[in-house]
Write a protein that holds these residues in place. Structure first.
Motif, short mmCIF file in Angstrom:
data_model
loop_
_atom_site.label_atom_id
_atom_site.label_comp_id
_atom_site.label_asym_id
_atom_site.label_seq_id
_atom_site.Cartn_x
_atom_site.Cartn_y
_atom_site.Cartn_z
N ALA A 99 2.27 1.73 -3.46
CA ALA A 99 1.24 2.16 -4.41
C ALA A 99 1.03 3.68 -4.32
N GLN A 100 0.97 4.20 -3.12
CA GLN A 100 0.77 5.63 -2.94
C GLN A 100 1.99 6.42 -3.42
N ALA A 114 2.06 6.51 -7.31
CA ALA A 114 1.11 7.47 -7.87
C ALA A 114 1.62 8.89 -7.73
N CYS A 115 2.18 9.24 -6.58
CA CYS A 115 2.71 10.59 -6.37
C CYS A 115 3.87 10.88 -7.31
N LEU A 143 -7.15 -0.45 -3.10
CA LEU A 143 -6.42 0.78 -2.81
C LEU A 143 -7.39 1.95 -2.70
N ALA A 195 0.83 -1.21 0.00
CA ALA A 195 0.00 0.00 0.00
C ALA A 195 0.86 1.26 0.00
N GLU A 196 1.95 1.24 0.76
CA GLU A 196 2.84 2.40 0.79
C GLU A 196 3.50 2.62 -0.56
N GLY A 215 -9.12 1.51 0.58
CA GLY A 215 -8.26 1.44 1.76
C GLY A 215 -8.37 0.14 2.53
N PRO A 262 -6.51 3.13 -9.82
CA PRO A 262 -6.17 2.24 -8.71
C PRO A 262 -7.08 1.02 -8.65
N PRO A 265 -1.55 9.30 -12.65
CA PRO A 265 -1.38 8.09 -11.84
C PRO A 265 -2.21 6.97 -12.44
#
Length: 528
Positions: free
Chosen positions: A427-428, A431-432, A448, A424-425, A451, A444, A441
């Protein structure tokens, strides 16, 4: 198996069980030496259900999707028949003792393996063993413009082992070994090791029971045996060799089969075809010309060691995967050429549907030496994450038996909360980073967007790892730093089953490097 009368006893200096990348890399080092080597392969020179015992296994715990033949290739050449050729070395942090990763830490360092990584790369016809930001300079790009911003992500790369005689194929270890002159090495196919015989105390190798069919067994007496039968089979064979030692050979501390890992894989999102081109310019394949040869490197983004330490995460990396359209012209051409088409008319129409794509592919392959472009229906951001070594994630013996009377393996594979949080970390962060580069991005996945980490759908990568782990303390490992079975003289293990941790990296390059390291030890021990 070579025609040998059942009941015969054969003598060797070194017996290697399994002919995959580990076994053949080890055997290759003994070609032309005085050491008499037996290479024992359960399958045949070609895949055949009639020859090899079943590759079936039972599974519980986390779902495993890879079909058994991709996990346990019973034929000469082993897993190199179904791998994707993808290679990279393990990172420095993969070898470290990390307090937030239980049971982590190797008894050897990355520095110990560096010369063997380079030897393995030459053996596998790879380019330079450079998999971090230093590669940008080699391929002619400015690292300042190409590296991720900040210290949360870092550039990472993979390269692909291609067959030197046929660059369209991934490297197949078997045919190249068979082409060598090796009078001191005898190859036995259809030769399944069904029991490791020891002295009554289970402390010394005595012989191997080798079976070609029910009731057809010979006795092989080597000075040393190396089990190189794969991440599942190494553990299964030790556990099933239980006639004299009920727990199995080398299993005094109930560690054989424990700490089973793989590479959980999931999607971090998708791109539609109309966006894919812009994303592939940043994360598509790169060509490196080195020493007159062409090598392809696939870039990706990985969690940096700094972020792993700061947020107590696992090693994890993302990369792009093309999902080809059903009417892709090049795939249709390939089916027609190999006479594998199930719908000749449909494939013929697909093959002729986009002449510009075909001409571009010919130009890229013949002139640029690059990969052929395909028609895709989507571009997927995939990721692989390492796993916590968990003693309850393990291989045991089933009550069911295979054709030769051995219990089949039962796999109980576990995925922890930390693997889910790590993905999850990443993936974020991915995208950033895309937004920072001026790219959209990816769309998702549902887990994701909502959450819900428990909803992450993982698949395995057919990379079973860790079930005969390496540690100098027999209370924490099955083999020592030289891959010798604790408490049993004459028995060694090669392959991913000795890895204490799995990294996110595909394992074959490290498997090969470790096999070469073991070969050096064995040659120094003078097995004659």
């Amino acid at each position: 198996m070579r025609e040998v009368e059942p009941g015969t006893t054969l003598f060797a200096d070194l017996a290697i069980v399994g002919s995959g990348p580990a076994g053949l890399s080890l055997a290759r080092e003994f070609v032309g030496t005085p050491t008499r080597v037996f290479l024992l392969e359960s399958g045949g020179l070609e895949e055949s259900v009639a020859i090899a015992p079943s590759e079936e296994y039972e599974s519980s715990g986390a779902s495993r999707c890879m079909e058994p033949r991709k996990v346990r290739n019973r034929l000469f050449g082993g897993s190199s028949h179904t791998w994707s050729g993808k290679c990279r070395t393990f990172d420095e942090i993969d070898f470290e003792r990390r307090e937030w990763v239980p049971h982590s830490g190797w008894p050897i360092s990355r520095a110990d393996l560096l010369p063997y990584f380079d030897r393995a790369a030459r053996l596998m016809h790879l380019g330079p063993n450079v998999y971090d930001e230093a590669l940008w300079a080699l391929i002619g790009k400015d690292p300042k413009e190409s590296n991720p911003r900040g210290d949360s992500l870092e550039a990472c790369f993979w390269q692909f082992a291609r067959d030197p005689g046929n660059p369209m194929e991934f490297l197949r270890f078997g045919p190249h070994f068979l082409a060598r002159e090796a009078a001191n090495i005898q190859i036995f196919v259809n030769a399944t090791v069904t029991h490791i015989n020891t002295d009554p105390d289970g402390r010394k190798l005595m012989s191997l029971e080798v079976t070609s069919a029910p009731g057809k067994t010979v006795n092989v007496v080597p000075k040393v045996v190396v089990l190189a039968a794969g991440g599942i089979e190494n553990a299964r064979l030790l556990l099933a060799s239980n006639r004299l030692v009920p727990k199995g050979v080398g299993n005094d501390n109930d560690l054989v089969g424990r700490f089973l890992m793989d590479h959980p894989r999931t999607s971090l999102g998708e791109y539609a075809p109309n966006i894919a081109g812009a994303v592939e310019k940043r994360l598509g394949l790169f060509l490196l010309k080195h020493d007159g040869k062409r090598h392809f490197y696939s870039p990706g983004l990985a969690l940096s060691p700094a972020r792993q330490r700061r947020e107590r995460l696992l090693n994890c990396a993302a990369y792009l995967s093309e999902h080809r359209a059903e009417d892709d012209p090049w795939d249709a051409m390939k089916r027609l050429y190999k006479r594998q088409s199930h719908n000749y008319l449909k494939d013929s129409i697909s093959a002729l549907s986009d002449p510009r794509l075909l001409l571009n592919g010919v130009y890229r392959r013949v002139i640029d030496g690059r990969n052929i472009p395909h028609k895709i229906d989507r571009l997927v951001v995939d990721c692989l994450v390492e796993q916590i070594p968990d003693p309850e994630s393990r291989i045991t013996l089933s009550q069911r038996q295979d054709e030769l009377g051995l219990p089949i393996a039962h796999l109980h594979w576990k995925i922890s909360e930390l693997e889910r949080r790590t993905v999850a970390e990443l993936a974020q962060a991915f995208a950033c980073e895309m937004i920072y580069l001026g790219l959209p991005p990816p769309t998702p996945p549902n887990w994701l967007a909502g959450g819900d980490l428990e909803a992450i759908e993982f698949t395995d990568m057919a990379h079973p790892t860790g079930a005969t782990r390496m540690d100098e303390d027999p209370r924490r490992g099955v083999v020592n730093r030289n891959c010798q079975l604790h408490g049993v003289s004459g028995v060694f293990i090669a392959g991913s089953s000795v890895f204490p941790t799995a990294s996110h990296a595909n394992p074959t390059l490290t498997i090969t490097a470790m096999a070469l390291r073991l070969a050096d030890w064995a040659k120094g021990a003078d097995l004659r």
